[in-house]
Design a protein around this motif. Structure first.
Motif, short mmCIF file in Angstrom:
data_model
loop_
_atom_site.label_atom_id
_atom_site.label_comp_id
_atom_site.label_asym_id
_atom_site.label_seq_id
_atom_site.Cartn_x
_atom_site.Cartn_y
_atom_site.Cartn_z
N ASN A 199 0.88 -1.17 0.00
CA ASN A 199 0.00 0.00 0.00
C ASN A 199 0.92 1.22 0.00
O ASN A 199 1.17 1.84 1.03
N ILE A 200 1.44 1.52 -1.18
CA ILE A 200 2.55 2.48 -1.29
C ILE A 200 2.12 3.89 -0.93
O ILE A 200 2.94 4.71 -0.49
N GLY A 201 0.82 4.19 -1.09
CA GLY A 201 0.34 5.53 -0.74
C GLY A 201 -0.16 5.62 0.70
O GLY A 201 -0.61 6.67 1.13
N ARG A 249 -4.52 7.42 -7.05
CA ARG A 249 -4.84 7.99 -8.36
C ARG A 249 -4.00 9.22 -8.67
O ARG A 249 -3.52 9.40 -9.78
N GLU A 250 -3.90 10.08 -7.67
CA GLU A 250 -3.12 11.31 -7.85
C GLU A 250 -1.64 10.99 -7.72
O GLU A 250 -1.25 10.19 -6.89
N ARG A 251 -0.84 11.62 -8.54
CA ARG A 251 0.61 11.48 -8.49
C ARG A 251 1.06 10.01 -8.57
O ARG A 251 1.95 9.56 -7.86
N SER A 252 0.42 9.24 -9.45
CA SER A 252 0.77 7.82 -9.52
C SER A 252 2.24 7.63 -9.92
O SER A 252 2.90 6.70 -9.45
N GLU A 253 2.76 8.52 -10.74
CA GLU A 253 4.16 8.36 -11.16
C GLU A 253 5.12 8.44 -9.99
O GLU A 253 6.08 7.69 -9.90
N PHE A 254 4.84 9.36 -9.09
CA PHE A 254 5.67 9.49 -7.89
C PHE A 254 5.68 8.16 -7.11
O PHE A 254 6.72 7.70 -6.65
N TYR A 255 4.50 7.54 -7.02
CA TYR A 255 4.41 6.30 -6.25
C TYR A 255 5.01 5.11 -7.00
O TYR A 255 5.58 4.21 -6.40
N TYR A 280 -0.49 2.45 -17.32
CA TYR A 280 0.55 1.43 -17.53
C TYR A 280 1.82 1.98 -18.18
O TYR A 280 2.91 1.47 -17.91
N VAL A 281 1.69 3.01 -18.99
CA VAL A 281 2.91 3.57 -19.61
C VAL A 281 3.83 4.16 -18.53
O VAL A 281 5.04 3.92 -18.52
N GLU A 282 3.22 4.90 -17.58
CA GLU A 282 4.00 5.47 -16.48
C GLU A 282 4.62 4.36 -15.62
O GLU A 282 5.75 4.48 -15.15
N ALA A 283 3.85 3.29 -15.42
CA ALA A 283 4.37 2.18 -14.61
C ALA A 283 5.58 1.53 -15.29
O ALA A 283 6.58 1.20 -14.63
N ILE A 284 5.50 1.36 -16.60
CA ILE A 284 6.63 0.78 -17.35
C ILE A 284 7.85 1.69 -17.24
O ILE A 284 8.98 1.23 -17.05
N LYS A 285 7.60 2.97 -17.32
CA LYS A 285 8.69 3.95 -17.18
C LYS A 285 9.43 3.74 -15.86
O LYS A 285 10.65 3.91 -15.78
N HIS A 286 8.70 3.33 -14.82
CA HIS A 286 9.31 3.17 -13.50
C HIS A 286 9.53 1.71 -13.12
O HIS A 286 9.47 1.37 -11.93
N GLY A 287 9.76 0.87 -14.10
CA GLY A 287 10.27 -0.46 -13.79
C GLY A 287 9.29 -1.61 -13.75
O GLY A 287 9.68 -2.75 -13.50
#
Ligand SMILES: *Cc1c(COP(=O)(O)O)cnc(C)c1O
Length: 226
Positions: free
Chosen positions: A127-129, A166-172, A204-211
Motif C-alpha cells: 500500500n505504497i500511498g 490515483r493522484e501522483r501515480s508516477e511518484f508512487y 501502464y505507460v508510467e508504470a513501465i517507465k518506472h520499472g
C-alpha cells in the motif's frame, strides 16, 4: 465478433513496445496480464486466441465459476484481495498470488501448498500511498513481513505488487521501484525480486517507465465494466 478486443490489444501492445523503447533496456520483458473481472469467458478465450497468455483474477467465486471454460493455454495469477479460508480453492490452478499482505495469509498459502506438495509463487502487495481504503502492507511493514514469510518452505516471494493512489501515480511508481531495488540488493534468502506488478489501464505507460514488468489491464482491453 470480438473485433473490439483485437483492436484494443494491438493498441496496448504497441503502447507497451513504445514505452519499453523509450524508457527501458531492449532486453527487458514487460508482460501484459488481462484482468478478467466481470468479463464473460468467451471474450477471455478470444483474447487468448489473439495472443494473451496471462490472466488476472480478482474474485474467488467468479473465478471458480468461469475457470473450467477457460482455454488452458494461459497462466492464471490471483490479484484480488484474498481471505485465508479461500486459498484452498485456488491453489491448484493459479501460478502466483499477487495480493499477499499479511503473514497469516502467507502461512495459510504455505500450509495448503505443502499439503499438495507444491511451491506457490507470491508477490507482496504494498500500500505504497498508505491509503486507508486500500489493502497491502505499509512501506514500513514490508521488510519485516518479507523476512517472516521468507522462512516458509512452500511459499516463494517473487516480487512486489501495488495499486498506487490515483493522484501522483508516477511518484508512487518511482517509490515502488526504489523499494523493489533496495529489497533486491539485500539478497534475502528464499526471496527473489523478479516481478514488479504495477500499472493498469489508465497508467501502464508510467508504470513501465518506472520499472514495472507486469501490467494488469482490464477495461482498456475488454471495455468498461458494468
Ligand atoms: C481491476 C483491476 C485491474 C485492472 O483495472 P483496469 O483499470 O480496468 O485496467 C488491475 N489490478 C487489479 C488488482 C484490479 O483489481
Amino acid at each position: 465478433m470480438f473485433h473490439d478486443i483485437s483492436e484494443n490489444l494491438k493498441k496496448i501492445q504497441y503502447n507497451i513496445c513504445e514505452a519499453k523503447a523509450r524508457y527501458r533496456n531492449e532486453s527487458d520483458v514487460v508482460k501484459l496480464m488481462a484482468v478478467t473481472k466481470t468479463v464473460p469467458y468467451d471474450r477471455i478465450n478470444y483474447a487468448i486466441s489473439q495472443g494473451v497468455d496471462l490472466l488476472g483474477e480478482n474474485r474467488v467465486q467468479e473465478y471458480l465459476e468461469k475457470k473450467d471454460n477457460y482455454d488452458k493455454s494461459a497462466d492464471v495469477h490471483f490479484i484480488g484481495h484474498l481471505q485465508s479460508n479461500k486459498v484452498k480453492y485456488i491453489a491448484d490452478s493459479v501460478k502466483c498470488i499477487h495480493s499477499v499482505d499479511s503473514f497469516k495469509l502467507a502461512l495459510e498459502i504455505d500450509r495448503i501448498a505443502a499439503s499438495k506438495g507444491i511451491d506457490m509463487d507470491i508477490l507482496i502487495e504494498v500500500n505504497i500511498g498508505g491509503e486507508d481504503s486500500k489493502s497491502g502492507a505499509l512501506t514500513d511493514e514490508v521488510y519485516g513481513l518479507i523476512s517472516e514469510i521468507s522462512a516458509l518452505k512452500n511459499v516463494k516471494i517473487k516480487g512486489l505488487m501495488t495499486i498506487p493512489p490515483r493522484e501522483r501515480s508516477e511518484f508512487y511508481f518511482d517509490k515502488m521501484n526504489i523499494l523493489f531495488s533496495d529489497i533486491k540488493s539485500r539478497r534475502i534468502n528464499n526471496v527473489s525480486m523478479d516481478v514488479l506488478s504495477m500499472g493498469m489501464s489508465g497508467d501502464y505507460v508510467e508504470a513501465i517507465k518506472h520499472g514495472s514488468n507486469i501490467v494488469r489491464i482490464g477495461s482498456a482491453l475488454f471495455g468498461a465494466r458494468k
